[in-house]
Write a protein that holds these residues in place. Structure first.
Motif, mmCIF file in Angstrom:
data_model
loop_
_atom_site.group_PDB
_atom_site.id
_atom_site.type_symbol
_atom_site.label_atom_id
_atom_site.label_comp_id
_atom_site.label_asym_id
_atom_site.label_seq_id
_atom_site.Cartn_x
_atom_site.Cartn_y
_atom_site.Cartn_z
ATOM 1 N N GLY A 17 0.796 -1.236 0.000
ATOM 2 C CA GLY A 17 0.000 0.000 0.000
ATOM 3 C C GLY A 17 0.823 1.277 0.000
ATOM 4 N N GLY A 18 0.264 2.307 0.675
ATOM 5 C CA GLY A 18 0.831 3.656 0.648
ATOM 6 C C GLY A 18 2.280 3.718 1.124
ATOM 7 N N ARG A 21 4.541 2.977 -1.772
ATOM 8 C CA ARG A 21 4.446 4.133 -2.687
ATOM 9 C C ARG A 21 5.296 5.299 -2.158
ATOM 10 N NH1 ARG A 21 -0.814 6.193 -1.373
ATOM 11 N NH2 ARG A 21 0.392 7.319 0.182
ATOM 12 N N ASP A 38 1.360 -0.790 6.526
ATOM 13 C CA ASP A 38 0.397 -1.857 6.237
ATOM 14 C C ASP A 38 1.151 -3.123 5.862
ATOM 15 O OD1 ASP A 38 -2.017 -0.457 6.578
ATOM 16 O OD2 ASP A 38 -1.700 0.568 4.681
ATOM 17 N N ARG A 123 -7.318 -6.172 -5.519
ATOM 18 C CA ARG A 123 -8.535 -5.543 -5.003
ATOM 19 C C ARG A 123 -8.297 -4.072 -4.639
ATOM 20 N NH1 ARG A 123 -8.369 -4.438 0.498
ATOM 21 N NH2 ARG A 123 -6.559 -5.390 1.446
ATOM 22 N N ARG A 124 -7.062 -3.604 -4.787
ATOM 23 C CA ARG A 124 -6.735 -2.257 -4.323
ATOM 24 C C ARG A 124 -7.139 -1.192 -5.320
ATOM 25 N NH1 ARG A 124 -3.578 -2.433 0.408
ATOM 26 N NH2 ARG A 124 -3.598 -4.603 1.049
ATOM 27 N N ASP A 125 -7.060 0.076 -4.865
ATOM 28 C CA ASP A 125 -7.635 1.155 -5.677
ATOM 29 C C ASP A 125 -6.816 1.521 -6.913
ATOM 30 O OD1 ASP A 125 -5.709 2.143 -3.986
ATOM 31 O OD2 ASP A 125 -6.948 3.725 -3.108
ATOM 32 N N ASN A 129 -0.810 2.127 -5.510
ATOM 33 C CA ASN A 129 -1.084 1.620 -4.159
ATOM 34 C C ASN A 129 -1.121 0.095 -4.131
ATOM 35 O OD1 ASN A 129 -1.300 4.187 -3.221
ATOM 36 N ND2 ASN A 129 -3.537 4.246 -3.201
ATOM 37 N N ASP A 175 -16.998 1.132 -5.958
ATOM 38 C CA ASP A 175 -16.728 1.917 -4.759
ATOM 39 C C ASP A 175 -16.481 3.393 -5.105
ATOM 40 O OD1 ASP A 175 -15.825 3.036 -2.454
ATOM 41 O OD2 ASP A 175 -14.167 1.645 -2.119
ATOM 42 N N THR A 177 -15.924 5.840 -3.247
ATOM 43 C CA THR A 177 -14.914 6.557 -2.458
ATOM 44 C C THR A 177 -13.599 6.619 -3.240
ATOM 45 O OG1 THR A 177 -14.165 4.582 -1.317
ATOM 46 C CG2 THR A 177 -15.869 5.841 -0.233
ATOM 47 N N ARG A 178 -13.444 5.701 -4.186
ATOM 48 C CA ARG A 178 -12.191 5.693 -4.965
ATOM 49 C C ARG A 178 -12.072 6.954 -5.821
ATOM 50 N NH1 ARG A 178 -12.716 -0.637 -6.483
ATOM 51 N NH2 ARG A 178 -12.166 -1.412 -4.420
ATOM 52 N N ARG A 181 -10.618 9.336 -3.532
ATOM 53 C CA ARG A 181 -9.218 8.980 -3.271
ATOM 54 C C ARG A 181 -8.338 9.337 -4.470
ATOM 55 N NH1 ARG A 181 -8.004 5.635 0.888
ATOM 56 N NH2 ARG A 181 -6.361 4.573 -0.246
ATOM 57 N N ARG A 184 -7.738 12.942 -4.215
ATOM 58 C CA ARG A 184 -6.854 13.245 -3.084
ATOM 59 C C ARG A 184 -5.397 12.948 -3.431
ATOM 60 N NH1 ARG A 184 -5.345 10.327 1.607
ATOM 61 N NH2 ARG A 184 -6.961 8.720 1.549
ATOM 62 N N ARG A 188 -2.574 15.750 -3.857
ATOM 63 C CA ARG A 188 -1.525 15.713 -2.837
ATOM 64 C C ARG A 188 -0.156 15.406 -3.424
ATOM 65 N NH1 ARG A 188 -2.132 11.381 1.783
ATOM 66 N NH2 ARG A 188 -0.374 10.297 0.906
#
Ligand code: ATP
Length: 420
Positions: A17-18, A21, A38, A123-125, A129, A175, A177-178, A181, A184, A188
């Motif tokens: 994950g992050g 990255r 993570d 399964r990740r966004d 990530n 989803d 929310t992606r 994200r 974001r 960022r």
């Protein structure tokens, strides 16, 4: 030690994950101190290893008694923290078992089951990530080595190209929310959203799946909570403005309400609220919430409350949004006609400063001027007499007290009487 413990159990352990990255994005001369780590344990598909992450966390707790563990989620993930340790108090390690997700229908809560690391990353966004670093040495027959970077979906290329790319076309349908994200991370990190991914965003929004989110009982509380968390992230960051602009450009605010927009006028109102909050000391204020309220306040009074309730905003927020309607329709005209400070005081005294700040941001110049006078001066004025003084003067305590004290306050505000 943690890797040894995983290895002893026959599990593979990965940093995912992050964290991966951010390490790859960091200049080597500028060391990065990860605070959110993570980890994923790959338990080789055996259902007995579903709880591998939690078991590994328990082993770590035995090694480091200071660590506290909390288990969350349907598919148990262990969160380790070192609250009592002054050096590591900000460190948070999540250990999950590699899993795969199925969405029974778009925007539903995913159902999960144990899987391999590849499936877990799939399964990740976004590709950036979905990178992992192997922390345990390989077993016989395995190709990847300890320290190897696992990049199944082109995350490294996207990191270099500085772009956000989803792993599959249905990602945003599953989803929403992606979308938040994607915005974001783009703002960022100074990345762009890869054109095909942007197409998928447009497609998902046009498909109408999110409209159902707002009106139906299908909007699962977990999804609303995640959407709210993403909004909070964006609205409390110093990049809230470009992020909202991008969300508006993608028409993604319509996930919350079809009429929700981010115009120049709204950007000005949000800035105005932030400035007032800087000068006026209000305890326990949450700037992200107030920014969100300004955006929502742009909707009709009925829709404001619907959106606020869908997002499970606190009671205070709902009250402010309700009072805003009364302030704008009933109080504003009376304020503009008020001749005396005591009349202004009378009209505004029941409202909390934060409600008045929202009202100020939305009101015209004259209203703002009156509210500034009220908040910074008039609301601080105290009557020259107190109940004790009245008692000493021989008045019997009762209803009359309030009337007298109100009259004295009004006279003080209007400069008819002064402290000697
Ligand atoms: P940040 O630095 O903002 O914390 P992060 O990448 O660590 O970034 P988290 O929200 O902590 O973000 O999520 C951790 C990882 O979980 C992400 O890197 C991503 O792989 C995965 N993830 C989080 N949310 C989603 C989602 N909605 N859909 C798919 N994967 C997700």
């Amino acid at each position: 030690k943690v890797t040894d413990a995983a290895q002893a159990k026959g599990w593979n352990l990965y940093l995912v994950g992050g964290g991966v990255r951010d390490v790859l994005l960091t200049d080597e001369s500028d060391p990065l101190l990860l605070q959110d780590i993570d980890l994923v344990v790959d338990g080789f598909h055996r259902s007995a290893d579903d709880r591998a992450g939690v078991e590994l966390a328990a082993v770590i707790q035995q090694m480091y008694p200071d660590v506290s563990i909390s288990i969350h989620g349907e598919f148990q993930t262990a969160a380790l923290s070192w609250h009592k340790d002054p050096i590591f108090s900000n460190l948070l390690i999540d250990i999950a078992t590699a899993r795969t997700e199925f969405y029974p229908y778009p925007t539903a809560n995913p159902q999960v089951e144990a899987s391999s690391i590849r499936q877990d990353l799939y399964r990740r966004d976004f590709t950036i990530n979905a990178l992992a670093v192997r922390l345990t040495p390989p077993k016989r027959g395995e190709f990847s080595r300890k320290g190897d970077l696992l990049d199944f979906f082109g995350g490294l290329i996207d990191l270099e190209a500085r772009q956000i790319r989803v792993l599959h076309p249905n990602s945003f349908i599953e989803d929403p929310t992606r979308i938040y994200r994607a915005v974001r991370f783009a703002v960022r990190l100074g990345f762009t959203i890869e054109p095909q991914t942007e197409e998928y965003i447009h497609y998902a929004i046009k498909s109408g799946v999110y409209q159902e989110l707002r009106i139906s009982d299908r909007a699962s509380p977990a999804l609303t909570t995640r959407l709210r968390a993403e909004l909070k992230y964006i609205l409390q960051a110093n990049y809230w403005k470009p992020a909202l602009k991008l969300l508006a450009k993608l028409n993604a605010l319509s996930c919350l309400h079809q009429d929700l927009v981010f115009t120049k006028a709204l950007a000005w109102q949000v800035t105005c609220v932030s400035r007032w909050m800087f000068y006026i000391d209000i305890p326990n204020v949450q700037p992200w919430l107030i920014r969100l309220e300004i955006l929502i306040a742009h909707l009709s009074p009925f829709d404001r409350l619907e959106v606020a309730e869908n997002l499970q905003l606190p009671k205070d927020s709902l009250q402010r949004l309700q009072q805003l309607e009364i302030l704008e329709t009933e109080v504003a005209p009376q304020l503009l006609n008020s001749q005396l400070p005591s009349q202004i005081h009378q009209l505004l005294q029941i409202y909390k400063p934060l409600t008045l700040i929202l009202f100020a941001a939305r009101g015209d110049k004259n209203i703002r001027h009156i509210l500034w006078q009220y908040i910074t001066k008039l609301s601080q004025v105290k009557p020259l007499l107190t109940g004790n003084d009245l008692k000493k003067l021989g008045f019997k305590p009762g209803k009359l007290y309030k009337e007298i004290l109100d009259d004295v306050l009004a006279a003080t505000l209007d400069g008819k009487i002064r402290d000697r």
